[in-house]
Scaffold this active site. Structure first.
Site, mmCIF file in Angstrom:
data_model
loop_
_atom_site.group_PDB
_atom_site.id
_atom_site.type_symbol
_atom_site.label_atom_id
_atom_site.label_comp_id
_atom_site.label_asym_id
_atom_site.label_seq_id
_atom_site.Cartn_x
_atom_site.Cartn_y
_atom_site.Cartn_z
ATOM 1 N N ARG A 262 0.840 -1.195 0.000
ATOM 2 C CA ARG A 262 0.000 0.000 0.000
ATOM 3 C C ARG A 262 0.875 1.245 0.000
ATOM 4 N NH1 ARG A 262 -4.888 -1.961 4.048
ATOM 5 N NH2 ARG A 262 -5.251 -3.900 2.888
ATOM 6 N N ARG A 277 2.100 0.703 10.373
ATOM 7 C CA ARG A 277 1.698 1.170 9.038
ATOM 8 C C ARG A 277 2.883 1.080 8.087
ATOM 9 N NH1 ARG A 277 -2.927 3.636 7.938
ATOM 10 N NH2 ARG A 277 -3.252 3.864 10.170
ATOM 11 N N GLU A 349 -6.525 -1.503 15.453
ATOM 12 C CA GLU A 349 -7.135 -2.385 14.465
ATOM 13 C C GLU A 349 -6.161 -3.492 14.037
ATOM 14 O OE1 GLU A 349 -8.405 -0.427 10.883
ATOM 15 O OE2 GLU A 349 -8.415 -2.326 9.783
ATOM 16 N N SER A 352 -10.346 -6.378 9.854
ATOM 17 C CA SER A 352 -11.537 -5.659 9.421
ATOM 18 C C SER A 352 -12.358 -6.653 8.619
ATOM 19 C CB SER A 352 -11.110 -4.466 8.558
ATOM 20 O OG SER A 352 -12.163 -3.551 8.421
ATOM 21 N N ARG A 391 0.823 -6.850 12.443
ATOM 22 C CA ARG A 391 0.222 -6.258 13.638
ATOM 23 C C ARG A 391 0.045 -7.317 14.732
ATOM 24 N NH1 ARG A 391 -4.086 -1.582 11.544
ATOM 25 N NH2 ARG A 391 -2.509 -0.372 10.417
#
Length: 425
Positions: A262, A277, A349, A352, A391
RNA sequence: GGAGGGGUGGCUGAGUGGUCGAAAGCGGCGGUCUUGAAAACCGUUGAGCCUUCGGGUUCCAUGGGUUCGAAUCCCAUCCCCUCCGCCA
């Protein structure tokens, strides 16, 4: 894509629902205009084509019997130029209509909390107790380099900011987590393991909704039509693009481990420290294709499958339902799993899970034939992280750290770590 | 990278200018037969869009072109296969 029938029948309701999702302006009004323009030009052009086809048939018959078809051929010529004219109008309306349709997000289900951002998310449940430390817990960006298992500086040297190199037990832990998750989902949750391409084409990205609107979030391979996969949701959901599945093949359940790439455009200054991130991270993804009648239940199950990972790793977490303003583009309902990170004293988070209903299926033309033999219907597609591996590694390091600076390996992972019980020390 | 072959309905596979949305077989569905099933036989069976619900229109990889008319001819692109070269 939204249902055209719904847009035609209840444009005001759709507009209100889109407003909840922060869609400005009057796209629905414009949609109705374009739809009408499209339909009237289709009616016109099809009538002209009918006459042209008739005349062509007549010419065939005349020529067969050796007659003179000059007048008929002239008539076809006239019709053809008129068809071209109206056809241009139709194509223009169609093009704008499709562009508009591809830009509209999915509608939230009625029970989704309405609000502009994450502040309106609804807490569903909290599972597990954050551990009480009798020392100051370190953040993973301190702990990892100290143990020599995370190296942010050297990651940046070979790539750049937001890239990390894992060494030794760190790399092993990442691999152990991936294997553990895949084994769980394939043996206990009924998913078929898939190893999809990591480069994907634009059609696939349109199918799941990343394109055309979110191109800046993606890495594109220069000189090719390929993009680096941003999530396995894209290849997995698109595997059956354009197909008509049989109802008894549903639900389709796929899981895949992939790296995810990303660009993180627009997230300057956000989560700049640590692994949270990154431009590249690994993720085990869960995707399901279901009938419309079963997707609600499937989302609850899929969320449970992701939760199971956290439960087996004995990591405290909570489940929230995202508000209309915080949901992703294609989702009708999303549950986020947020894991407790002692180093940051916050829930972050880690998964999701979304029910996209028929939104992606319409884009990807992904249908099934009902068991009663009726007309093909769009499937419902669901996806969720099960889990984001990087994560999860962060959560393990921070939650399992000890006063002496070491990290205990969670019981569930030890078979995947060659029996290793402790990292460091 | 070089040479050649090919992309047709759920599948296999015919079709090289007109009545072809497309033969045939398989599969699916309905029926006959049977205590039941199988076999056999008969019938039926693609998708999208528009519709004044009569019907119309589009689709034979994709996009252009030729023609009164294209699955069929021409061009481009994509994909697949075979052989050679290279390569993990």
């Amino acid at each position: 894509m939204l249902s055209r029938d719904l847009l035609r029948e209840k444009p005001e309701a759709v507009a209100r629902s889109l407003a909840d999702r922060g869609v400005e302006g009057e796209p629905v009004v414009r949609w109705v205009e374009l739809d009408e323009a499209r339909r009237s030009s289709i009616a016109e052009v099809e009538e002209l084509k009918r006459r042209r086809n008739e005349a062509s048939k007549a010419i065939g018959a005349i020529k067969k019997s050796g007659g003179d078809a000059t007048d008929e051929i002239a008539e076809v010529g006239t019709l053809k130029s008129r068809i071209e004219e109206v056809e241009t109008r139709r194509a223009e309306a169609e093009e704008e209509l499709e562009a508009l349709e591809l830009s509209l997000p999915n509608l939230a289900k009625p029970d989704v909390p309405v609000g502009p951002d994450e502040a309106s998310n609804r807490l569903e449940r909290t599972v597990g107790e954050p551990r009480r430390f009798d020392f100051e817990p370190e953040a993973h960006w301190d702990l990892g380099p100290r143990l020599g298992i995370l190296d942010f500086e050297r990651g940046a040297r070979v790539a750049g900011a937001r890239f990390t190199a894992l060494f030794g037990a760190g790399a092993r832990l990442e691999r152990a987590l991936s294997q553990f998750m895949l084994d769980l989902h394939t043996t206990e949750h009924g998913y078929t393991e898939v190893l999809p391409p990591f480069l994907i084409n634009a059609d696939a990205l349109v199918g799941t909704g990343q394109l055309p609107k979110f191109e800046e979030d993606l890495f594109k391979v220069q000189g090719t039509g390929y993009y680096l996969v941003p999530t396995a949701e894209v290849p997995l959901t698109n595997l059956h693009r354009g197909e008509i599945l049989e109802e008894d093949e549903l639900p389709v359940r796929y899981t895949a481990w992939t790296p995810c790439f990303r660009s993180e455009a627009g997230s300057y200054g956000k989560d700049v420290r640590g692994l949270i991130r990154q431009h590249q991270f690994q993720k085990v993804e869960l995707v399901q294709l279901t009938t419309p009648e079963t997707s609600d239940r499937a989302l609850a199950e899929l969320t449970g499958h992701a939760e199971r990972v956290l439960q087996l790793l004995e990591l405290p977490y909570r489940v929230v339902t995202l508000s209309t303003g915080d949901m992703g583009f294609g989702a009708a309902r999303t549950h986020d799993l947020e894991v407790w990170l002692p180093g940051q004293q916050a829930y972050r988070e880690i998964s999701s899970c979304s029910d996209c209903e028929a939104f992606q299926a319409r884009r990807a033309n992904l249908r099934y034939r009902p068991a009663d033999g009726g007309k093909p219907r769009f499937v419902h597609s669901l996806n969720g992280s099960g889990l984001a591996v990087g994560r999860t590694l962060v959560a393990v390091l921070e939650n399992y750290q000890e006063a002496n600076g070491t990290v205990t390996v969670p019981q569930a992972l030890r078979p995947y770590m060659g029996g290793l019980e402790r990292i460091g020390g």
